[in-house]
Scaffold this motif. Sequence first.
Motif, PDB file in Angstrom:
ATOM      1  N   TYR A 141       1.047  -1.607   0.233  1.00 46.22           N
ATOM      2  CA  TYR A 141       0.181  -0.439   0.034  1.00 46.22           C
ATOM      3  C   TYR A 141       1.187   1.396   0.214  1.00 46.22           C
ATOM      4  N   ASN A 142       0.652   1.696  -1.141  1.00 43.66           N
ATOM      5  CA  ASN A 142       1.811   3.444  -0.968  1.00 43.66           C
ATOM      6  C   ASN A 142       2.809   2.197  -0.773  1.00 43.66           C
ATOM      7  N   ASP A 143       4.173   2.866  -0.952  1.00 43.75           N
ATOM      8  CA  ASP A 143       5.336   2.132  -0.309  1.00 43.75           C
ATOM      9  C   ASP A 143       5.444   1.539   0.877  1.00 43.75           C
ATOM     10  N   ARG A 186      -7.817  -0.092  -2.370  1.00 44.05           N
ATOM     11  CA  ARG A 186      -6.431   0.981  -3.414  1.00 44.05           C
ATOM     12  C   ARG A 186      -4.818   0.061  -2.976  1.00 44.05           C
ATOM     13  N   SER A 187      -5.090  -1.052  -3.092  1.00 44.12           N
ATOM     14  CA  SER A 187      -3.638  -1.295  -2.517  1.00 44.12           C
ATOM     15  C   SER A 187      -3.276  -3.549  -3.562  1.00 44.12           C
ATOM     16  N   SER A 216      -1.000   4.590  -9.165  1.00 51.45           N
ATOM     17  CA  SER A 216      -0.787   4.978  -8.195  1.00 51.45           C
ATOM     18  C   SER A 216      -2.041   4.992  -7.158  1.00 51.45           C
ATOM     19  N   ARG A 217      -1.077   4.919  -6.242  1.00 54.54           N
ATOM     20  CA  ARG A 217      -2.139   4.891  -4.889  1.00 54.54           C
ATOM     21  C   ARG A 217      -2.004   6.155  -4.331  1.00 54.54           C
ATOM     22  N   ARG A 218      -1.218   6.640  -4.832  1.00 57.21           N
ATOM     23  CA  ARG A 218      -1.103   8.154  -3.582  1.00 57.21           C
ATOM     24  C   ARG A 218      -0.457   8.781  -4.947  1.00 57.21           C
ATOM     25  N   LEU A 253       3.470   9.459  -6.491  1.00 56.08           N
ATOM     26  CA  LEU A 253       4.094   8.000  -6.223  1.00 56.08           C
ATOM     27  C   LEU A 253       4.251   7.447  -7.493  1.00 56.08           C
ATOM     28  N   THR A 259       4.367   0.461  -7.183  1.00 59.49           N
ATOM     29  CA  THR A 259       5.891  -0.929  -6.882  1.00 59.49           C
ATOM     30  C   THR A 259       5.899  -1.754  -7.398  1.00 59.49           C
ATOM     31  N   ARG A 291      10.079   2.366  -8.131  1.00 62.90           N
ATOM     32  CA  ARG A 291       8.931   3.846  -7.908  1.00 62.90           C
ATOM     33  C   ARG A 291       9.796   3.961  -9.998  1.00 62.90           C
TER      34      ARG A 291
END
Length: 473
Positions: free
Chosen positions: A205-207, A276-277, A312-314, A317, A320, A346
């Motif tokens: 999730y995100n990073d 979201r991930s 991207s989730r955010r 960014l 991943t 990234r």
Amino acid sequence: MVVDADERSLASLCDCHLPEARTQSCLRAPPAHADQSTVTDASDRAEREHQIVHCRIRPVLPFDEESDDPGSHASPAPGEVAHAVDDETVQVKCSRPGHPPINKTFTFERVYRPADPQREVFGDVRPLLTSLLDGYNVCIMAYGQTGSGKSYTMLGPRSEVRPVLPPDCHSDLGLVPRAAEELFRLISENPSRRAKVEVSIVEVYNDDIFDLLAEDTCTATPGVKCEVLTTKEGRKEVSPLTCTSVRSAQECMMLVGAGLQLRAMRATSAHAHSSRSHLIITVALTTTPAWDSSGPGARRAEGLGHLWSPHSRRAGLGPTSCALTSRPSNLTQQSRARVRSITAHRARPPLAPAACGREEAARFPQSLKWVPGGPAWRHRWAHRAGPRQAAAGGPGGQRVCWCVWSDRVSPEGDVLYKPEPGRPRRRPGGPFGAPRPHSLQEQQAHPRAAGCARRRCKVAGDSVRVPLPEACG
Ligand SMILES: Nc1ncnc2c1ncn2[C@@H]1O[C@H](COP(=O)(O)OP(=O)(O)OP(=O)(O)O)[C@@H](O)[C@H]1O
């Protein structure tokens, strides 16, 4: 093909990370006299041959009509944007304001029409489980824009009460529950093989990477953020994951269900329950011949299920990409699954595929390669390292990818992966056959792996609109 800088750095990170780094680096390094591009080309081709890309066209659903996705306005009749011409070809109608409409054609190993049921899709996955039992590593990945049906394909329709459908809704079950059932069925066919199945579930999730099966010792809450350390060399290392042993498909799916409860969900313009991930479910199978419970006869293979949205989730960014690898090894050296390498990469801030077209399409084949240390790569290692290493874990390299596709495609229609010209569309023995041609001797050793043939089906009609499946009680 020349490996781009990002990939090269990823590959070298992975090499250095593993204890057997030196060996692997040697095996991967071209001989001094060899032409670099030739060697890269050959290995690249070998890897691609083990990647099988299917496309599933999602039916048009009520929320599509309500969607305010700007991409949708470009197409006056969303249900007719993507059209399965035959079992291997998709035609996309591209219409941009001010441009004449054009049709683009994409080819895949297999195309599923909107009306194709889950069991049809699973029919093409089933042979992979036989391979898993024979010691091959396999990976199944769903890739696509938000709302295109990745979770549906992998897990089944979402239920408010339980994220994974109960067994009475069998017709809608996704690949993961079906695969779990099939795996245990195969295991039960030969109890003398003493199989041990372990599951780990990771959310990216995100990073951040979360071990969804770990429990916080202080708060006793499940889902623990993994520590990601950056080594001196710049590699990312992740603490070992929790691997839970399961004895039945039900136990396995209970774990998956519990893990899914912890996943980040949010409504998007595409649909109300967007995950979201990225989710990675790893099933590690260790089989031990009855006559040798701890010796070198023990074999380990892994099946990975990925759910991967390319966007991207955010904001700001890039996506991943993440590989979980565990070197095939015997149990005496490795008593539990360990995450040997998680490499995160990234990229530039991406556009949602519905809007990005060609750019995303260009990146998609690469993104599959951003799994250094993944099954296909290990296959090369095992293959080149000779039969001893291959016997330790069996060659991997079977990888299926569902590029799930909704009606909302870019006006350019370039979201999809297209095999390179000249690439054989079908390998001898079917795409789910052994990763490389088997000799007679090998076929005798792995008769089922060699005998796997792709299941073909014909679906009448090209209807793109289908009614929603019946709600499950
Ligand atoms: N083949 C299908 N048949 C019927 N319904 C489908 C199909 N594929 C997807 N759906 C429905 O479409 C909706 C979105 O699908 P899903 O949640 O699987 O998308 P996703 O790609 O996982 O999205 P996200 O990346 O945002 O999580 C869900 O309500 C799902 O039940």
